[in-house]
Design a protein around this motif. Sequence first.
Motif, mmCIF file in Angstrom:
data_model
loop_
_atom_site.group_PDB
_atom_site.id
_atom_site.type_symbol
_atom_site.label_atom_id
_atom_site.label_comp_id
_atom_site.label_asym_id
_atom_site.label_seq_id
_atom_site.Cartn_x
_atom_site.Cartn_y
_atom_site.Cartn_z
ATOM 1 N N THR A 199 0.835 -1.208 0.000
ATOM 2 C CA THR A 199 0.000 0.000 0.000
ATOM 3 C C THR A 199 0.870 1.258 0.000
ATOM 4 O O THR A 199 0.505 2.278 -0.592
ATOM 5 N N THR A 200 2.017 1.166 0.676
ATOM 6 C CA THR A 200 2.899 2.331 0.723
ATOM 7 C C THR A 200 3.440 2.685 -0.657
ATOM 8 O O THR A 200 3.816 3.822 -0.920
ATOM 9 N N GLU A 201 3.486 1.697 -1.566
ATOM 10 C CA GLU A 201 3.929 1.994 -2.931
ATOM 11 C C GLU A 201 2.821 2.691 -3.720
ATOM 12 O O GLU A 201 3.085 3.560 -4.546
ATOM 13 N N ILE A 202 1.570 2.300 -3.451
ATOM 14 C CA ILE A 202 0.455 2.936 -4.159
ATOM 15 C C ILE A 202 0.201 4.341 -3.611
ATOM 16 O O ILE A 202 -0.250 5.231 -4.326
ATOM 17 N N HIS A 203 0.505 4.527 -2.308
ATOM 18 C CA HIS A 203 0.282 5.835 -1.691
ATOM 19 C C HIS A 203 1.590 6.345 -1.103
ATOM 20 O O HIS A 203 1.746 6.425 0.112
ATOM 21 N N PRO A 204 2.544 6.701 -1.949
ATOM 22 C CA PRO A 204 3.868 7.100 -1.431
ATOM 23 C C PRO A 204 3.820 8.380 -0.610
ATOM 24 O O PRO A 204 4.728 8.654 0.162
ATOM 25 N N GLY A 205 2.732 9.157 -0.757
ATOM 26 C CA GLY A 205 2.661 10.424 -0.033
ATOM 27 C C GLY A 205 2.423 10.273 1.459
ATOM 28 O O GLY A 205 2.685 11.186 2.240
ATOM 29 N N ILE A 206 1.916 9.119 1.896
ATOM 30 C CA ILE A 206 1.604 8.967 3.315
ATOM 31 C C ILE A 206 2.872 8.596 4.078
ATOM 32 O O ILE A 206 3.562 7.635 3.744
ATOM 33 N N ARG A 228 -7.881 -7.504 -2.082
ATOM 34 C CA ARG A 228 -6.502 -7.685 -2.522
ATOM 35 C C ARG A 228 -5.974 -6.461 -3.270
ATOM 36 O O ARG A 228 -5.319 -6.577 -4.300
ATOM 37 N N ILE A 229 -6.306 -5.283 -2.754
ATOM 38 C CA ILE A 229 -5.715 -4.084 -3.335
ATOM 39 C C ILE A 229 -4.788 -3.403 -2.334
ATOM 40 O O ILE A 229 -4.141 -2.413 -2.656
ATOM 41 N N CYS A 230 -4.712 -3.942 -1.111
ATOM 42 C CA CYS A 230 -3.844 -3.368 -0.081
ATOM 43 C C CYS A 230 -2.925 -4.441 0.474
ATOM 44 O O CYS A 230 -3.338 -5.578 0.657
ATOM 45 N N ARG A 231 -1.700 -4.052 0.778
ATOM 46 C CA ARG A 231 -0.823 -4.972 1.518
ATOM 47 C C ARG A 231 -0.006 -4.145 2.491
ATOM 48 O O ARG A 231 0.715 -3.235 2.092
ATOM 49 N N GLY A 232 -0.189 -4.474 3.771
ATOM 50 C CA GLY A 232 0.522 -3.714 4.808
ATOM 51 C C GLY A 232 1.801 -4.415 5.205
ATOM 52 O O GLY A 232 2.161 -5.465 4.667
ATOM 53 N N GLN A 233 2.486 -3.793 6.170
ATOM 54 C CA GLN A 233 3.762 -4.371 6.611
ATOM 55 C C GLN A 233 3.759 -4.641 8.110
ATOM 56 O O GLN A 233 4.790 -4.528 8.784
ATOM 57 N N GLY A 234 2.565 -4.996 8.629
ATOM 58 C CA GLY A 234 2.499 -5.341 10.039
ATOM 59 C C GLY A 234 3.335 -6.575 10.314
ATOM 60 O O GLY A 234 3.413 -7.478 9.498
ATOM 61 N N GLN A 235 3.983 -6.592 11.506
ATOM 62 C CA GLN A 235 4.873 -7.706 11.836
ATOM 63 C C GLN A 235 4.263 -8.624 12.878
ATOM 64 O O GLN A 235 4.771 -9.715 13.121
ATOM 65 N N GLY A 259 -9.593 -0.334 5.321
ATOM 66 C CA GLY A 259 -9.556 0.188 6.688
ATOM 67 C C GLY A 259 -9.158 -0.831 7.739
ATOM 68 O O GLY A 259 -8.904 -0.468 8.886
ATOM 69 N N SER A 260 -9.126 -2.124 7.357
ATOM 70 C CA SER A 260 -8.931 -3.149 8.381
ATOM 71 C C SER A 260 -7.548 -3.777 8.359
ATOM 72 O O SER A 260 -7.296 -4.752 9.068
ATOM 73 N N VAL A 261 -6.631 -3.238 7.534
ATOM 74 C CA VAL A 261 -5.286 -3.808 7.480
ATOM 75 C C VAL A 261 -4.253 -2.713 7.737
ATOM 76 O O VAL A 261 -4.522 -1.532 7.520
ATOM 77 N N PRO A 262 -3.058 -3.115 8.189
ATOM 78 C CA PRO A 262 -2.024 -2.117 8.452
ATOM 79 C C PRO A 262 -1.562 -1.433 7.167
ATOM 80 O O PRO A 262 -1.773 -1.941 6.069
ATOM 81 N N LEU A 263 -0.935 -0.278 7.359
ATOM 82 C CA LEU A 263 -0.309 0.390 6.227
ATOM 83 C C LEU A 263 1.205 0.210 6.363
ATOM 84 O O LEU A 263 1.882 -0.268 5.455
ATOM 85 N N PHE A 264 1.703 0.578 7.548
ATOM 86 C CA PHE A 264 3.115 0.356 7.856
ATOM 87 C C PHE A 264 3.202 -0.868 8.771
ATOM 88 O O PHE A 264 2.706 -1.925 8.427
ATOM 89 N N ASP A 265 3.817 -0.675 9.953
ATOM 90 C CA ASP A 265 4.037 -1.831 10.834
ATOM 91 C C ASP A 265 3.076 -1.850 12.023
ATOM 92 O O ASP A 265 3.431 -2.291 13.107
ATOM 93 N N GLU A 266 1.850 -1.369 11.823
ATOM 94 C CA GLU A 266 0.883 -1.378 12.925
ATOM 95 C C GLU A 266 0.652 -2.807 13.414
ATOM 96 O O GLU A 266 0.702 -3.748 12.628
ATOM 97 N N ILE A 267 0.362 -2.934 14.706
ATOM 98 C CA ILE A 267 0.085 -4.252 15.274
ATOM 99 C C ILE A 267 -1.390 -4.572 15.038
ATOM 100 O O ILE A 267 -2.261 -3.763 15.352
ATOM 101 N N VAL A 268 -1.663 -5.747 14.495
ATOM 102 C CA VAL A 268 -3.061 -6.139 14.262
ATOM 103 C C VAL A 268 -3.623 -6.759 15.539
ATOM 104 O O VAL A 268 -3.024 -7.680 16.095
ATOM 105 N N ILE A 269 -4.752 -6.244 16.006
ATOM 106 C CA ILE A 269 -5.447 -6.854 17.142
ATOM 107 C C ILE A 269 -6.698 -7.513 16.569
ATOM 108 O O ILE A 269 -7.652 -6.831 16.180
ATOM 109 N N SER A 270 -6.684 -8.844 16.520
ATOM 110 C CA SER A 270 -7.797 -9.569 15.904
ATOM 111 C C SER A 270 -8.831 -9.943 16.960
ATOM 112 O O SER A 270 -8.489 -10.411 18.040
ATOM 113 N N THR A 271 -10.097 -9.750 16.641
ATOM 114 C CA THR A 271 -11.162 -10.084 17.590
ATOM 115 C C THR A 271 -11.709 -11.498 17.363
ATOM 116 O O THR A 271 -12.663 -11.900 18.005
ATOM 117 N N SER A 272 -11.095 -12.252 16.463
ATOM 118 C CA SER A 272 -11.648 -13.552 16.077
ATOM 119 C C SER A 272 -11.879 -14.533 17.221
ATOM 120 O O SER A 272 -12.767 -15.373 17.156
#
Lengths: 271, 508
Positions: B33-40, B81-88, B125-138
């Motif tokens: 996603t950071t490649e598609i939105h380099p301004g952020i 499948r239009i976004c890919r974040g870098q959460g670790q 809105g539900s996936v990271p952009l950079f390295d945000e931590i995902v908190i899953s409610t599953s």
Amino acid sequence: KYIHIINKADMAASKGLKILVGCKRVIDYAVKVRVKPDRSGVVTEGVKHSMNPFDEIAVEEAVRMKEKKLAGEAVAISVGPPQSQETLRTALAMGIDRAIHVEIPLAQLEKLQPIHVSKLLAKVCESEKPDLVILGKQAIDDDCNQTGQMLAALLDWPQATFASKIEPSQDSKQLRVTREVDGGLETIDVSVPAVVTSDLRLNEPRYATLPNIMKAKKKPLAKMSPDQLGVDLQPRQEVISVEDPPVRKAGAKVESVEDLVGKLREKGLVK
Amino acid sequence: PQLLLRRRPASAGAFALLARPASSASGGLPPLTTEIHPGIKRGAFSQLTDADVSAFEAIVGGDHVIKDADEVLSYNIDWLRICRGQGQLVLRPKTTEEVSAIVRHCNKRRLAVVPQGGNTGLVGGSVPLFDEIVISTSRMNSLLSIDPVSGVLVAEAGCVLEQLDREAASQGLMMPLDLGAKGSCQIGGNLATNAGGLRLLRYGSLRGTTLGLEAVLPTGQVLDCLTTLRKDNTGYDIKQLLIGSEGTLGIITKAAILCPARPKSVQLAFLGLDSFQAVLDTYRLARRSLGEILSAFEFIDSESMRAVKKNLGLSCPLGEHSFYVLAETSGSNETHDREKLDGFIESVMSMDGCATDGTVAQDAGQFAHLWSLRERIVESLLVDGYEYKYDVSLPLADIYRLVEHMRTRLDGRVIRTAGYGHLGDGNLHLNFTTPKFDAKVLELIEPHVFDWVRDRRGSVSAEHGLGLKKSQYIRHSKADFAVRVMAEVKRLLDPNGIMNPYKVLPDE
């Protein structure tokens, strides 16, 4: 004994067969059926009902035979409660010409069996004199697969059950029916009048289009009672209980052949 | 009483059945996603350390801290499948207390987080952009209670919508919302996005049917507004801030929903029409003749129907028409409802220029099939390759004008321009497809389509939300001052800005 003789040289050239189609109102096949707490039967109150899927196929076949000019008139009949009229309206909307409703009082409905239905149908055949009766091979609620066969016996007519294709025979004097049997397909010629029961692959029923749904409301729907037809609905069987099938127990995975043999021995399945 | 409404027993919703294409755009993974939105630019958040990971392991247990790159990857990619974040890192808490402890730690350490439910959102809105931590409610998937008398259902946020509907069915109730993603989406996410769906026309939005909720705020504090009362006018209704906040003001952990009675009789009419005016006339007729039993009114254009037939091989029982309409009724008495439906059909057939062709579902199989012609449009368009999705609210008369306008504008540049949607809600779904992502096509679409909507005082996002993809267009549908008030609320509740950053509000 009921005997009906047809004098037709060429079926295609005549004004066509008169077909009687049986439709049963059953719990819709997509509904999850629940057993009543007192185990006397299944819950039907407030549950979605529709035409037995095999009967839909029978109706479709009758309508197609009309479209091919093999049949001249198609009549639908249903033996059931007042709501069976809805089922008949569906048949009319698919292209059936007129309908007959043999209304069964609620008290006798649960104890109604194929033997009663086939006797009622036989009586109606006496007055209607159809050339061909098409029924669904079985109803999805009781899965009996008896009414068509019993009806043929009562009328002493030939029967062709589990039909996957119906067409005129080579000499056009009979019907050539392809039947689905355990070993594959069996093709037989039957003389009319005859009873045929429909199987799944006979056809794919059409959607009723709006103009036909509107027309259906004006088509004749006659009512009859078992008393009028002189048929005794005394039940021959008594349902003792209806239960859910036993819950499937989880299986177990084994790691090796030795384990498997050990477990089989434990259960006394091998010596 | 059991009544299968729209699904065959074994199925679990269109989204669950969907065999997603390996990647629509690049034949592999979606681009970052950071490649598609380099301004952020990445916010001033801390970096994850081993000490943080240990702290999380102490809270949820080692088994529920996901560090493995392959596993984490699926949480970084959205459904389209239009976004890919870098959460670790992905955390899977089981209780509100665990969520609270996690968020408290992240707030103290200034670590950014993304709450994630079923991950079926359509605006990134539900996936990271950079390295945000995902908190899953599953794992928070317990149904807490259903009261068959009041109809109130209380559940944890991770409960899947379709399963809640099944549980409600066993008590003669139903969930007040229905959407194609029901087999995978979770109620927490539905609330966070104020999901609309196919039944909003009849049962209203979640803003009305949610009686209470419990959430963990960005400071880690637990906000308990979990009341089951139908009426409670004591103070400001804070839960309304959280509903539709898309996970930027807190993580919803429990919800109390008012469930309507499950209808005994559901009928479906499917009509073919030859002009959009006929669609509008039919809608007016439906509201008059079907009134209180009308439960859905959807329209489909010929291009969408073509996609469903060609790409998924589904058959349509009607001939070729410019438009198709699905009108569904839900009521307590089959005889009465059939009568009303008959009346509607008679009017429709006799009105000049109205429906020329149509059918009524005769059994559950036909019912499910006809609905699939509408519910599987999104899936069918994905088969074309890359899908550009838009979801707007417009005055009814303008709805199809936008589709025709954009179709002309993009003529020759796209495989198809498809228009369909919740006509009864004034909500158009407008989609374009190309074999692969084409930046020039995107340029032709945005911001033009949003400007067109703004000029007619419509909404640039009727129900999908802003997420990442539409946050910069918020002022197209909201006054600048309103946006500034929103920013104040965000600052108040999330002083460190850790809760789902880069989403909803524009980056200022």
